[in-house]
Design a protein around this motif. Structure first.
Motif, PDB file in Angstrom:
ATOM      1  N   GLY A  13       0.889   7.074  -7.116  1.00 40.45           N
ATOM      2  CA  GLY A  13       1.595   8.395  -6.650  1.00 40.45           C
ATOM      3  C   GLY A  13       1.006   8.684  -5.325  1.00 40.45           C
ATOM      4  N   ILE A  14       1.568   9.706  -4.706  1.00 39.95           N
ATOM      5  CA  ILE A  14       1.326   9.991  -3.333  1.00 39.95           C
ATOM      6  C   ILE A  14      -0.056  10.442  -3.035  1.00 39.95           C
ATOM      7  N   SER A  15      -0.833   9.533  -2.128  1.00 40.54           N
ATOM      8  CA  SER A  15      -2.305  10.176  -2.008  1.00 40.54           C
ATOM      9  C   SER A  15      -2.579   9.289  -0.651  1.00 40.54           C
ATOM     10  N   GLY A  16      -3.667  10.042  -0.220  1.00 40.84           N
ATOM     11  CA  GLY A  16      -4.069   9.222   1.308  1.00 40.84           C
ATOM     12  C   GLY A  16      -4.752   7.867   0.972  1.00 40.84           C
ATOM     13  N   GLY A  17      -5.277   7.802  -0.120  1.00 39.81           N
ATOM     14  CA  GLY A  17      -6.212   6.623  -0.662  1.00 39.81           C
ATOM     15  C   GLY A  17      -5.140   5.320  -0.715  1.00 39.81           C
ATOM     16  N   ALA A  18      -3.988   5.768  -1.399  1.00 43.15           N
ATOM     17  CA  ALA A  18      -3.154   4.857  -1.810  1.00 43.15           C
ATOM     18  C   ALA A  18      -2.374   4.531  -0.578  1.00 43.15           C
ATOM     19  N   ASN A  19      -2.220   5.413   0.263  1.00 45.38           N
ATOM     20  CA  ASN A  19      -1.463   4.868   1.722  1.00 45.38           C
ATOM     21  C   ASN A  19      -2.380   3.926   2.439  1.00 45.38           C
ATOM     22  N   VAL A  20      -3.671   4.087   2.562  1.00 42.16           N
ATOM     23  CA  VAL A  20      -4.569   3.324   3.256  1.00 42.16           C
ATOM     24  C   VAL A  20      -4.446   1.803   2.532  1.00 42.16           C
ATOM     25  N   ILE A  21      -4.860   1.861   1.234  1.00 43.28           N
ATOM     26  CA  ILE A  21      -4.307   0.377   0.546  1.00 43.28           C
ATOM     27  C   ILE A  21      -3.123  -0.279   1.074  1.00 43.28           C
ATOM     28  N   PHE A  22      -1.882   0.421   0.876  1.00 46.13           N
ATOM     29  CA  PHE A  22      -0.809   0.008   1.123  1.00 46.13           C
ATOM     30  C   PHE A  22      -0.415  -0.498   2.579  1.00 46.13           C
ATOM     31  N   GLN A  23      -1.294   0.400   3.589  1.00 46.06           N
ATOM     32  CA  GLN A  23      -1.214  -0.200   4.856  1.00 46.06           C
ATOM     33  C   GLN A  23      -1.821  -1.473   5.255  1.00 46.06           C
ATOM     34  N   HIS A  24      -2.996  -1.680   4.554  1.00 46.48           N
ATOM     35  CA  HIS A  24      -3.788  -3.075   4.766  1.00 46.48           C
ATOM     36  C   HIS A  24      -3.022  -4.045   3.751  1.00 46.48           C
ATOM     37  N   ALA A  25      -2.517  -3.577   2.654  1.00 44.82           N
ATOM     38  CA  ALA A  25      -1.729  -4.782   2.030  1.00 44.82           C
ATOM     39  C   ALA A  25      -0.590  -5.181   2.805  1.00 44.82           C
ATOM     40  N   MET A  26       0.164  -4.312   3.431  1.00 50.64           N
ATOM     41  CA  MET A  26       1.315  -4.635   4.368  1.00 50.64           C
ATOM     42  C   MET A  26       1.029  -5.763   5.347  1.00 50.64           C
ATOM     43  N   TYR A  27      -0.087  -5.340   6.095  1.00 54.47           N
ATOM     44  CA  TYR A  27      -0.485  -6.269   7.289  1.00 54.47           C
ATOM     45  C   TYR A  27      -0.838  -7.507   6.500  1.00 54.47           C
ATOM     46  N   ALA A  28      -1.280  -7.532   5.256  1.00 57.22           N
ATOM     47  CA  ALA A  28      -1.722  -8.828   4.824  1.00 57.22           C
ATOM     48  C   ALA A  28      -0.414  -9.614   4.503  1.00 57.22           C
ATOM     49  N   VAL A  29       0.566  -9.099   3.913  1.00 53.11           N
ATOM     50  CA  VAL A  29       1.769  -9.805   3.627  1.00 53.11           C
ATOM     51  C   VAL A  29       2.328 -10.417   5.101  1.00 53.11           C
ATOM     52  N   GLN A  43       2.345   0.059 -13.810  1.00 56.50           N
ATOM     53  CA  GLN A  43       3.261   0.739 -12.777  1.00 56.50           C
ATOM     54  C   GLN A  43       3.934  -0.336 -11.780  1.00 56.50           C
ATOM     55  N   THR A  44       5.060   0.221 -11.314  1.00 55.13           N
ATOM     56  CA  THR A  44       5.684  -0.781 -10.345  1.00 55.13           C
ATOM     57  C   THR A  44       6.038  -0.094  -9.104  1.00 55.13           C
ATOM     58  N   HIS A  45       7.010  -0.856  -8.409  1.00 54.83           N
ATOM     59  CA  HIS A  45       7.300  -0.434  -6.973  1.00 54.83           C
ATOM     60  C   HIS A  45       8.052   1.328  -7.045  1.00 54.83           C
ATOM     61  N   VAL A  46       8.495   1.198  -8.167  1.00 59.13           N
ATOM     62  CA  VAL A  46       9.135   2.608  -8.384  1.00 59.13           C
ATOM     63  C   VAL A  46       8.120   3.924  -8.293  1.00 59.13           C
ATOM     64  N   ASP A  47       7.245   3.534  -8.797  1.00 58.09           N
ATOM     65  CA  ASP A  47       6.006   4.630  -8.789  1.00 58.09           C
ATOM     66  C   ASP A  47       5.706   4.752  -7.323  1.00 58.09           C
ATOM     67  N   ALA A  48       5.693   3.899  -6.577  1.00 57.02           N
ATOM     68  CA  ALA A  48       5.322   3.979  -5.102  1.00 57.02           C
ATOM     69  C   ALA A  48       6.180   3.813  -4.212  1.00 57.02           C
ATOM     70  N   SER A  49       7.372   4.420  -4.582  1.00 58.12           N
ATOM     71  CA  SER A  49       8.745   4.495  -3.815  1.00 58.12           C
ATOM     72  C   SER A  49       8.294   5.389  -2.398  1.00 58.12           C
ATOM     73  N   TRP A  50       7.614   6.025  -2.435  1.00 57.34           N
ATOM     74  CA  TRP A  50       7.188   7.085  -1.475  1.00 57.34           C
ATOM     75  C   TRP A  50       6.725   6.369  -0.248  1.00 57.34           C
ATOM     76  N   HIS A  51       5.928   5.171  -0.466  1.00 59.23           N
ATOM     77  CA  HIS A  51       5.526   4.224   0.811  1.00 59.23           C
ATOM     78  C   HIS A  51       6.741   3.381   1.150  1.00 59.23           C
ATOM     79  N   GLU A  52       6.804   3.015   2.407  1.00 55.87           N
ATOM     80  CA  GLU A  52       7.825   2.210   2.836  1.00 55.87           C
ATOM     81  C   GLU A  52       7.428   0.653   2.297  1.00 55.87           C
ATOM     82  N   ALA A  53       6.118   0.275   2.144  1.00 58.57           N
ATOM     83  CA  ALA A  53       5.846  -0.929   1.869  1.00 58.57           C
ATOM     84  C   ALA A  53       5.753  -1.173   0.334  1.00 58.57           C
ATOM     85  N   ALA A  54       6.236  -0.598  -0.622  1.00 56.18           N
ATOM     86  CA  ALA A  54       6.206  -0.569  -1.895  1.00 56.18           C
ATOM     87  C   ALA A  54       6.779  -1.817  -2.543  1.00 56.18           C
TER      88      ALA A  54
END
Length: 470
Positions: A13-29, A43-54
């Motif tokens: 879900g929406i949180s600062g911590g999850a955003n940080v992880i998604f940012q680093h993961a997006m760069y890794a990709v 959980q799937t990308h649907v649960d993280a749809s608030w982030h562009e990298a989901a």
């Protein structure tokens, strides 16, 4: 052949911590890494749809990866640091975003103690803030790699779309955070702004909110996607953020980039970029009078407000962006060493023991309830003689029962929307469908055990006519 990372992330879900992880993961990709997000609940990308990298990652449960092998396994919170033993990998990394034992309100919390022991796991450590790096070295002799969080400088800017123009005849204050998370202290922030005479206060929260009247603010925003946050920041002058525990204190920095300033407590993480009286007001934790004074000062002194804003913007300009931050994170993972046989055996033994321990503790004792709401309920029970019902029969229910028992507060029963898929009793207390007590609504008080769905349940109970709800 592509390298593979497994990132253990239990809350999408929406949180600062999850955003940080998604940012680093997006760069890794972007660097050719195949990233798998491993969750407990499927959980799937649907649960993280608030982030562009989901949509950039694969999503699996632990049972889906039993036969898979990864180059890197990354724990992102204390439970995952134990559960990581289930992942077969060459490297094991613990990305520590906060000291999560501090998340528990009681010093003698069993789960808090278990969380603290996670920092003794024989993994490589990465953290996002200096105070955690120092904590891990001092208490556990772990030399963590420091990678400061970045910020998306393309969207967090002074110029751009706004929800509304900043007012010229008064100061607009913004409060951000979950209403039900005691760490964020949002109700207190709203309260002190009112006491200081602020008549234009906005609230942005990840909670499900339906009625503005429940919070006493001028305007609120619920479950806002990350891209919309700058529009809100640009519409307000001052962020009032009274968190009592943080890791890397992100929202004030975002506000700085959007041309505002902030009033906060001297919470851990603020020292990375906040300077009291220079770019913000950083006040002693818990000093309500000082916060009221700071709010009043900025209401009355536009020159002081503008000075803080100008200096905050200078701070923002010197801060790193996400590309730089994630590049450093990627390098830290890349240069980390492979696990040796001895440490691998320790991870297997300690991990399983810790995983079993926290699951047993949650099953037997439940999760810790919001102690601020517990205190308000206690005050109510001292004045009134109404019968107490809990709403919700999940894990939070057990923790609530144990806490209320310490105060000799008796519970009449437990309410649920439907008895289907719910137990008949919880710790000896009978479970009833809510419709069974509709005729008693004036003589009972209800405590909502859930934090996550509190706002939604509160609203539902109010609509049904239950007025005494905590």
């Amino acid at each position: 052949m592509k390298k593979k990372w497994a990132i253990l992330l239990y809350g999408l879900g929406i949180s600062g911590g999850a955003n940080v992880i998604f940012q680093h993961a997006m760069y890794a990709v972007s660097q050719g890494i195949e990233v798998t997000i491993v969750s407990m609940n499927g959980q799937t990308h649907v649960d993280a749809s608030w982030h562009e990298a989901a949509g950039c990652f694969d999503y699996k449960k632990f049972e889906d990866i039993v036969t898979l092998y990864f180059d890197v396994a990354i724990a992102t919170e204390w439970r995952s640091a134990f559960d990581i033993y289930k992942v077969h990998a060459d490297k094991y990394i613990y990305f520590v975003q906060s000291i999560e034992s501090k998340f528990f309100q009681r010093n003698n919390s069993l789960l808090g103690y278990i969380a603290e022991t996670s920092y003794d796991m024989p993994m490589e450590y990465v953290t996002e803030v200096t105070w955690i790096k120092e904590y891990l070295l001092r208490f556990y002799h772990k030399k963590a790699e420091l990678v400061l969080n970045g910020i998306d400088k393309k969207i967090f800017t002074c110029d751009g779309k706004r929800i509304d123009e900043r007012p010229v005849d008064h100061v607009r204050f913004l409060i951000e955070g979950s209403m039900t998370n005691w760490l964020k202290n949002v109700p207190k922030a709203i309260e002190v702004c009112k006491k200081a005479g602020a008549d234009d206060v906005w609230l942005v929260t990840p909670d499900r909110v339906k009625k503005i009247e429940d919070f006493g603010v001028s305007r609120f925003f619920s479950k806002v996607p990350m891209k919309m946050m700058p529009e809100i920041y640009r519409s307000c002058d001052v962020l009032v953020k009274l968190s009592v525990v943080e890791g890397m204190f992100g929202p004030p920095l975002e506000m700085f980039h959007c041309g505002g300033t902030a009033i906060t407590y001297d919470v851990e993480g603020s020292e990375e970029y906040m300077i009291d009286g220079e770019n913000s007001f950083v006040l002693k934790k818990g000093d309500e009078k000082a916060v009221i004074g700071a709010v009043k000062r900025l209401i009355e002194d536009r020159n002081e407000l503008n000075r803080l804003k100008e200096n905050a913007l200078k701070t923002a300009k010197d801060w790193i962006d996400w590309n730089h931050s994630s590049e450093c994170f990627f390098e830290a993972i890349d240069k980390s060493t492979k696990i040796n046989d001895e440490d691998y055996e320790i991870i297997q033994k300690k991990g399983k023991k810790g995983s079993d321990s926290y699951k047993q503790a949650e099953a037997l004792m439940g999760l810790e309830p919001d102690m601020n709401r517990i205190e308000k309920l206690r005050e109510f029970c001292r004045r009134e003689t109404k019968k107490l019902f809990l709403y919700g029969a999940g894990k939070m229910c057990r923790g609530t029962i144990l806490n209320l028992d310490q105060y000799d507060i008796s519970i009449e029963g437990i309410l649920v929307s439907s008895i289907d898929n719910n137990p008949n009793t919880v710790m000896g207390h009978r479970v009833y469908e809510i419709d069974k007590v509709m005729d008693k609504k004036d003589s009972i008080v209800i405590f909502v055990t859930s934090d996550i769905y509190y706002s939604e349940i509160f609203y539902m109970l109010q609509c049904k006519g239950f007025m005494d709800v905590f």
